[in-house]
Design a protein around this motif. Structure first.
Motif, PDB file in Angstrom:
ATOM      1  N   ASP A 147       0.851  -1.187   0.000  1.00  0.00           N
ATOM      2  CA  ASP A 147       0.000   0.000   0.000  1.00  0.00           C
ATOM      3  C   ASP A 147       0.888   1.238   0.000  1.00  0.00           C
ATOM      4  O   ASP A 147       2.110   1.138   0.184  1.00  0.00           O
ATOM      5  CB  ASP A 147      -0.910  -0.012   1.231  1.00  0.00           C
ATOM      6  CG  ASP A 147      -2.153   0.827   1.039  1.00  0.00           C
ATOM      7  OD1 ASP A 147      -2.373   1.324  -0.086  1.00  0.00           O
ATOM      8  OD2 ASP A 147      -2.911   0.987   2.004  1.00  0.00           O
ATOM      9  N   LEU A 148       0.285   2.386  -0.159  1.00  0.00           N
ATOM     10  CA  LEU A 148       0.999   3.653  -0.173  1.00  0.00           C
ATOM     11  C   LEU A 148       1.728   3.868   1.154  1.00  0.00           C
ATOM     12  O   LEU A 148       1.154   3.666   2.223  1.00  0.00           O
ATOM     13  CB  LEU A 148       0.006   4.791  -0.418  1.00  0.00           C
ATOM     14  CG  LEU A 148       0.586   6.161  -0.678  1.00  0.00           C
ATOM     15  CD1 LEU A 148       1.372   6.163  -1.980  1.00  0.00           C
ATOM     16  CD2 LEU A 148      -0.519   7.185  -0.758  1.00  0.00           C
ATOM     17  N   ARG A 175       3.612   6.699  -4.627  1.00  0.00           N
ATOM     18  CA  ARG A 175       2.456   6.948  -5.487  1.00  0.00           C
ATOM     19  C   ARG A 175       1.974   5.626  -6.046  1.00  0.00           C
ATOM     20  O   ARG A 175       2.771   4.777  -6.421  1.00  0.00           O
ATOM     21  CB  ARG A 175       2.831   7.871  -6.642  1.00  0.00           C
ATOM     22  CG  ARG A 175       1.684   8.180  -7.571  1.00  0.00           C
ATOM     23  CD  ARG A 175       2.132   9.091  -8.709  1.00  0.00           C
ATOM     24  NE  ARG A 175       1.052   9.325  -9.635  1.00  0.00           N
ATOM     25  CZ  ARG A 175       0.782   8.558 -10.682  1.00  0.00           C
ATOM     26  NH1 ARG A 175       1.499   7.494 -10.926  1.00  0.00           N
ATOM     27  NH2 ARG A 175      -0.218   8.858 -11.478  1.00  0.00           N
ATOM     28  N   MET A 176       0.645   5.462  -6.088  1.00  0.00           N
ATOM     29  CA  MET A 176       0.063   4.243  -6.642  1.00  0.00           C
ATOM     30  C   MET A 176      -1.043   4.602  -7.616  1.00  0.00           C
ATOM     31  O   MET A 176      -1.763   5.560  -7.419  1.00  0.00           O
ATOM     32  CB  MET A 176      -0.501   3.349  -5.533  1.00  0.00           C
ATOM     33  CG  MET A 176       0.566   2.720  -4.684  1.00  0.00           C
ATOM     34  SD  MET A 176      -0.083   1.643  -3.424  1.00  0.00           S
ATOM     35  CE  MET A 176      -0.805   0.360  -4.401  1.00  0.00           C
ATOM     36  N   ILE A 218       3.523   2.634 -10.385  1.00  0.00           N
ATOM     37  CA  ILE A 218       3.984   2.714  -8.996  1.00  0.00           C
ATOM     38  C   ILE A 218       5.218   3.605  -8.985  1.00  0.00           C
ATOM     39  O   ILE A 218       6.149   3.387  -9.754  1.00  0.00           O
ATOM     40  CB  ILE A 218       4.368   1.318  -8.445  1.00  0.00           C
ATOM     41  CG1 ILE A 218       3.214   0.331  -8.580  1.00  0.00           C
ATOM     42  CG2 ILE A 218       4.855   1.422  -7.009  1.00  0.00           C
ATOM     43  CD1 ILE A 218       2.118   0.471  -7.581  1.00  0.00           C
ATOM     44  N   LYS A 276       2.858   0.709   6.485  1.00  0.00           N
ATOM     45  CA  LYS A 276       2.772   2.120   6.873  1.00  0.00           C
ATOM     46  C   LYS A 276       2.329   2.297   8.325  1.00  0.00           C
ATOM     47  O   LYS A 276       2.836   3.140   9.037  1.00  0.00           O
ATOM     48  CB  LYS A 276       1.814   2.860   5.947  1.00  0.00           C
ATOM     49  CG  LYS A 276       1.733   4.329   6.216  1.00  0.00           C
ATOM     50  CD  LYS A 276       0.792   5.005   5.274  1.00  0.00           C
ATOM     51  CE  LYS A 276       0.726   6.483   5.586  1.00  0.00           C
ATOM     52  NZ  LYS A 276      -0.233   7.162   4.726  1.00  0.00           N
TER      53      LYS A 276
END
Length: 61
Positions: A3-4, A25-26, A30, A59
């Motif tokens: 994930d971001l 960034r996604m 990517i 994260k």
């Protein structure tokens, strides 16, 4: 999955000999930043899925 903001390990190390990347960034592409030299790389998600080895740090951790 990833994930971001996650820190991931790729199959091959970067030129600076570090293998830790932060996803910044996604989307269809990517974008990720090298944790050592701060170099930014952007690649298609399909290519990223082939080259990723594992997620090192989520994260939220």
């Amino acid at each position: 999955m990833y994930d971001l903001g996650d820190i991931v390990e790729m199959k091959k190390p970067h030129a600076c000999q570090t293998n830790r990347w932060e996803i910044i960034r996604m989307g269809m592409d990517i974008k990720m930043r090298c944790e050592n030299c701060r170099h930014i790389v952007m690649m298609p998600r399909k290519e990223f899925d082939k080259k990723i080895k594992r997620v090192l740090v989520k994260k939220g951790d």
